[in-house]
Motif scaffolding. Structure first.
Motif, PDB file in Angstrom:
ATOM      1  N   LEU A 102       0.830  -1.199   0.000  1.00  0.00           N
ATOM      2  CA  LEU A 102       0.000   0.000   0.000  1.00  0.00           C
ATOM      3  C   LEU A 102       0.870   1.258   0.000  1.00  0.00           C
ATOM      4  O   LEU A 102       0.601   2.213  -0.752  1.00  0.00           O
ATOM      5  CB  LEU A 102      -0.923  -0.001   1.219  1.00  0.00           C
ATOM      6  N   ASP A 103       1.906   1.280   0.830  1.00  0.00           N
ATOM      7  CA  ASP A 103       2.820   2.431   0.859  1.00  0.00           C
ATOM      8  C   ASP A 103       3.476   2.637  -0.503  1.00  0.00           C
ATOM      9  O   ASP A 103       3.622   3.773  -0.976  1.00  0.00           O
ATOM     10  CB  ASP A 103       3.905   2.219   1.924  1.00  0.00           C
ATOM     11  N   ASP A 104       3.873   1.555  -1.146  1.00  0.00           N
ATOM     12  CA  ASP A 104       4.521   1.641  -2.449  1.00  0.00           C
ATOM     13  C   ASP A 104       3.552   2.153  -3.507  1.00  0.00           C
ATOM     14  O   ASP A 104       3.909   2.988  -4.345  1.00  0.00           O
ATOM     15  CB  ASP A 104       5.065   0.266  -2.852  1.00  0.00           C
ATOM     16  N   ASP A 105       2.307   1.664  -3.470  1.00  0.00           N
ATOM     17  CA  ASP A 105       1.297   2.127  -4.435  1.00  0.00           C
ATOM     18  C   ASP A 105       0.998   3.607  -4.239  1.00  0.00           C
ATOM     19  O   ASP A 105       0.835   4.356  -5.219  1.00  0.00           O
ATOM     20  CB  ASP A 105       0.006   1.308  -4.289  1.00  0.00           C
ATOM     21  N   LEU A 106       0.921   4.042  -2.984  1.00  0.00           N
ATOM     22  CA  LEU A 106       0.666   5.461  -2.713  1.00  0.00           C
ATOM     23  C   LEU A 106       1.827   6.325  -3.198  1.00  0.00           C
ATOM     24  O   LEU A 106       1.607   7.420  -3.742  1.00  0.00           O
ATOM     25  CB  LEU A 106       0.450   5.674  -1.211  1.00  0.00           C
ATOM     26  N   ARG A 107       3.047   5.839  -3.014  1.00  0.00           N
ATOM     27  CA  ARG A 107       4.211   6.596  -3.487  1.00  0.00           C
ATOM     28  C   ARG A 107       4.185   6.729  -5.015  1.00  0.00           C
ATOM     29  O   ARG A 107       4.417   7.811  -5.563  1.00  0.00           O
ATOM     30  CB  ARG A 107       5.500   5.896  -3.042  1.00  0.00           C
ATOM     31  N   LYS A 108       3.900   5.603  -5.709  1.00  0.00           N
ATOM     32  CA  LYS A 108       3.832   5.638  -7.168  1.00  0.00           C
ATOM     33  C   LYS A 108       2.715   6.564  -7.647  1.00  0.00           C
ATOM     34  O   LYS A 108       2.886   7.316  -8.614  1.00  0.00           O
ATOM     35  CB  LYS A 108       3.601   4.229  -7.712  1.00  0.00           C
ATOM     36  N   PHE A 109       1.570   6.506  -6.962  1.00  0.00           N
ATOM     37  CA  PHE A 109       0.445   7.348  -7.358  1.00  0.00           C
ATOM     38  C   PHE A 109       0.784   8.830  -7.196  1.00  0.00           C
ATOM     39  O   PHE A 109       0.464   9.658  -8.059  1.00  0.00           O
ATOM     40  CB  PHE A 109      -0.779   6.992  -6.521  1.00  0.00           C
ATOM     41  N   ASN A 110       1.451   9.178  -6.085  1.00  0.00           N
ATOM     42  CA  ASN A 110       1.848  10.570  -5.868  1.00  0.00           C
ATOM     43  C   ASN A 110       2.846  11.032  -6.930  1.00  0.00           C
ATOM     44  O   ASN A 110       2.774  12.180  -7.399  1.00  0.00           O
ATOM     45  CB  ASN A 110       2.463  10.724  -4.477  1.00  0.00           C
ATOM     46  N   GLU A 111       3.772  10.156  -7.327  1.00  0.00           N
ATOM     47  CA  GLU A 111       4.731  10.502  -8.372  1.00  0.00           C
ATOM     48  C   GLU A 111       4.019  10.742  -9.700  1.00  0.00           C
ATOM     49  O   GLU A 111       4.340  11.684 -10.439  1.00  0.00           O
ATOM     50  CB  GLU A 111       5.774   9.393  -8.535  1.00  0.00           C
ATOM     51  N   GLU A 112       3.038   9.899 -10.007  1.00  0.00           N
ATOM     52  CA  GLU A 112       2.280  10.077 -11.253  1.00  0.00           C
ATOM     53  C   GLU A 112       1.482  11.364 -11.222  1.00  0.00           C
ATOM     54  O   GLU A 112       1.351  12.049 -12.248  1.00  0.00           O
ATOM     55  CB  GLU A 112       1.358   8.873 -11.460  1.00  0.00           C
ATOM     56  N   LEU A 113       0.931  11.722 -10.057  1.00  0.00           N
ATOM     57  CA  LEU A 113       0.204  12.984  -9.937  1.00  0.00           C
ATOM     58  C   LEU A 113       1.128  14.172 -10.197  1.00  0.00           C
ATOM     59  O   LEU A 113       0.747  15.133 -10.874  1.00  0.00           O
ATOM     60  CB  LEU A 113      -0.420  13.102  -8.551  1.00  0.00           C
ATOM     61  N   LYS A 114       2.352  14.104  -9.644  1.00  0.00           N
ATOM     62  CA  LYS A 114       3.311  15.185  -9.846  1.00  0.00           C
ATOM     63  C   LYS A 114       3.676  15.321 -11.324  1.00  0.00           C
ATOM     64  O   LYS A 114       3.749  16.434 -11.860  1.00  0.00           O
ATOM     65  CB  LYS A 114       4.569  14.939  -9.016  1.00  0.00           C
ATOM     66  N   GLN A 115       3.915  14.178 -11.991  1.00  0.00           N
ATOM     67  CA  GLN A 115       4.260  14.209 -13.408  1.00  0.00           C
ATOM     68  C   GLN A 115       3.110  14.747 -14.231  1.00  0.00           C
ATOM     69  O   GLN A 115       3.305  15.513 -15.180  1.00  0.00           O
ATOM     70  CB  GLN A 115       4.654  12.805 -13.882  1.00  0.00           C
ATOM     71  N   GLU A 116       1.898  14.340 -13.878  1.00  0.00           N
ATOM     72  CA  GLU A 116       0.717  14.827 -14.600  1.00  0.00           C
ATOM     73  C   GLU A 116       0.551  16.325 -14.414  1.00  0.00           C
ATOM     74  O   GLU A 116       0.217  17.047 -15.355  1.00  0.00           O
ATOM     75  CB  GLU A 116      -0.529  14.090 -14.095  1.00  0.00           C
ATOM     76  N   GLN A 117       0.816  16.807 -13.192  1.00  0.00           N
ATOM     77  CA  GLN A 117       0.701  18.237 -12.927  1.00  0.00           C
ATOM     78  C   GLN A 117       1.741  19.021 -13.718  1.00  0.00           C
ATOM     79  O   GLN A 117       1.443  20.080 -14.283  1.00  0.00           O
ATOM     80  CB  GLN A 117       0.869  18.498 -11.428  1.00  0.00           C
TER      81      GLN A 117
END
Length: 214
Positions: A102-117
Motif C-alpha cells: 500500500l505504501d509503495d502504491d501510494l508513493r507511485k500514485f503521488n509521483e504520477e500525480l506530480k508528473q501529470e501536474q
C-alpha cells in the motif's frame, strides 16, 4: 487521475481479498496449538502438585514408562510452542507485506500525480504563449484608456483581491498592456510595459531583463 487512483485501489483490494481468510486460518492454528500446550502443562502441573514438588517423590511414584511419556509430552509441547511462534511471525509478515505494498502504491500514485501536474503546467504555458504577447492572462481592465488607469491608480494604493494572481517583477495584478517573455523557463513570464521600459509591442522575440542577464 480518478481512473488511475481507481486502478490502484482495485488492484490493492484484490490483493487483500484473501487476507481475512489467511489471518483466520493462522489464528485458528495458533489457538489450537495453545490449547494443546496448556493441557500438557496442566497435566504435568497436577503431577507436581500431588507430590508437593518433590522431584525424588515423583520419580519414585511414577514408573520409567510414565516418566518417559511425560518427557515426550513436554518435548511435544515445546515443539508446538515453536510452531506458534512461527505462525505468529508468518501472520505479521503477511500483514506487513500488504502494508508495504500500500505504501509503495501510494508513493507511485503521488509521483504520477506530480508528473501529470508538470505536464498540465507545461501545456498551459504553451497555450498562453500561443495566444500572443498582447493578451496578458486574466487582465483586470481592458486597455481602453490610460486616463482611466491613472485615475483609478491601478497597481498603486488600490486594494487588491488577495486571491487575484500577480505578475511582473513589481508583483502587481494584470493591468494595461503586458508583454510575455519568450523564454519558456522564465519564472515571471508576464510584464507590464512600464516596468520593463517599453511603450509598444516588441517585434519578434522578446526576453525580459532577468532572462537577458542569465
Amino acid at each position: 487521475q480518478k481512473a488511475c487512483m481507481t486502478t490502484y485501489l482495485e488492484n490493492y483490494l484484490a490483493s487483500v481479498n484473501t487476507l481475512p481468510g489467511e489471518l483466520r486460518r493462522n489464528f485458528d492454528m495458533i489457538r489450537s496449538l495453545d490449547e494443546h500446550t496448556q493441557d500438557v502443562y496442566a497435566r504435568v502441573r497436577d503431577i507436581i502438585n500431588q507430590h508437593n514438588g518433590d522431584k525424588l517423590a515423583i520419580q519414585l511414584a511414577l514408573s520409567p514408562e510414565e516418566l518417559q511419556d511425560i518427557q515426550r509430552t513436554l518435548n511435544d509441547a515445546a515443539v508446538r510452542s515453536e510452531e506458534k511462534v512461527k505462525l505468529a511471525q508468518e501472520t505479521y509478515d503477511i500483514v506487513d507485506k500488504h502494508i508495504r505494498r500500500l505504501d509503495d502504491d501510494l508513493r507511485k500514485f503521488n509521483e504520477e500525480l506530480k508528473q501529470e501536474q508538470k505536464h498540465q503546467d507545461a501545456q498551459a504555458k504553451q497555450v498562453l504563449k500561443a495566444k500572443g504577447k498582447q493578451k496578458a492572462p486574466l487582465p483586470r481592465l481592458q486597455d481602453a484608456s490610460d486616463q482611466v488607469e491613472e485615475s483609478l491608480d491601478i497597481g498603486g494604493d488600490m486594494p487588491i483581491d488577495p486571491n487575484e494572481p500577480t505578475y511582473c517583477t513589481c508583483k502587481r495584478v494584470s493591468f494595461g498592456e503586458m508583454v510575455a517573455c519568450d523564454n519558456q523557463n522564465c519564472q515571471v513570464e508576464w510584464f507590464h510595459f512600464e516596468c520593463v521600459g517599453i511603450t509598444e509591442k516588441p517585434k519578434g522575440k522578446w526576453f525580459c531583463p532577468p532572462c537577458q542577464n542569465k
